[in-house]
Design an enzyme around this catalytic site. Sequence first.
Site, mmCIF file in Angstrom:
data_model
loop_
_atom_site.group_PDB
_atom_site.id
_atom_site.type_symbol
_atom_site.label_atom_id
_atom_site.label_comp_id
_atom_site.label_asym_id
_atom_site.label_seq_id
_atom_site.Cartn_x
_atom_site.Cartn_y
_atom_site.Cartn_z
ATOM 1 C CD GLU A 184 -45.315 86.470 9.034
ATOM 2 O OE1 GLU A 184 -44.951 87.567 9.796
ATOM 3 O OE2 GLU A 184 -45.988 85.732 9.358
ATOM 4 C CD GLU A 213 -48.942 88.979 13.316
ATOM 5 O OE1 GLU A 213 -50.123 89.080 13.392
ATOM 6 O OE2 GLU A 213 -48.024 87.883 13.763
#
Length: 306
Positions: free
Chosen positions: A184, A282
Amino acid sequence: MNRHTFIKNSLLAGTALVSGIATPITASASNPKKEKPFHMKFSPEFGIFKELPGKDIIDQIKWGYDQGFRAWENTWLTRRPVEEQERISKTVQQLGMEFGQFVGTMNFKEPTFAGRDQSIRDNVLKEIRASVEIAKRMNTKYIHNVLGMADPKLPWDFQMANAIELLKRAAAIYEPHGIAMVMETMNHKINHPGMFLHAIPQAYAMAKAVGSPSLKILFDFYHVQIQEGNIIPTLDYAWDEIGYMQIGDTPGRNEPTSGEVNFVNVLQHVHDKGYRGFMGMEHGINRPGKEGERAALAAYRAVDPK
């Protein structure tokens, strides 16, 4: 029904939907109806919704299923006892849901991938090997590994070479098991100054250099919007190396429609391109309490691709 009555009723219905005053969404004796599944594989995390379902993690999963979610994820899964991991996995599988990412190795203090400290790199590989057994326990094929801090003592190209070498070793561990490590990008501007991996083009270059199906990009809309913007063209260019997505609006890192990103357009674009993978939630909730959680559920219905 006359036009005045129709408009009045429509406005009342719209207000109820946004404010969370509408008929409760949770299944109960008075409202046994379960919501239809979302088209997109939205994947909640424990604690995002806790007022409506309660704090028990198994209750949260079951409640999520009743709301139409068909996937789940847990970033901090490795911190849970094995028995708890097994309970989560059993519940998810019994409901016919899928389990997405968890983090295998995470370090926000040291240059784990970019540096050359052998003891640090050896520990990364140790944690990556351990994550394989957890992935099997959870019946998932996605492990999120954080690439750590940049090393200010090394020229950038040396750091890239170090990271690519370690990523190749990580991919070799995962390949026999059909597992994909996802990496990420984390923005430098607000949340994670100094992190090594911070931009999609950088992640794309490393994925191409490793050239393995066991290494893909985790495209987090929150981080990308802050660091780079230009979401749809960036996503399109990196498309063939994206293996996982996470959602969060900005500013605030809350649910879709709470900030500046047009998630109706973005998610429809993603869906039209054929993405049917996980969309990890998220983020937090923009407003506190049950009212805020109902509003977040309504927001997900509003942005769910058709």
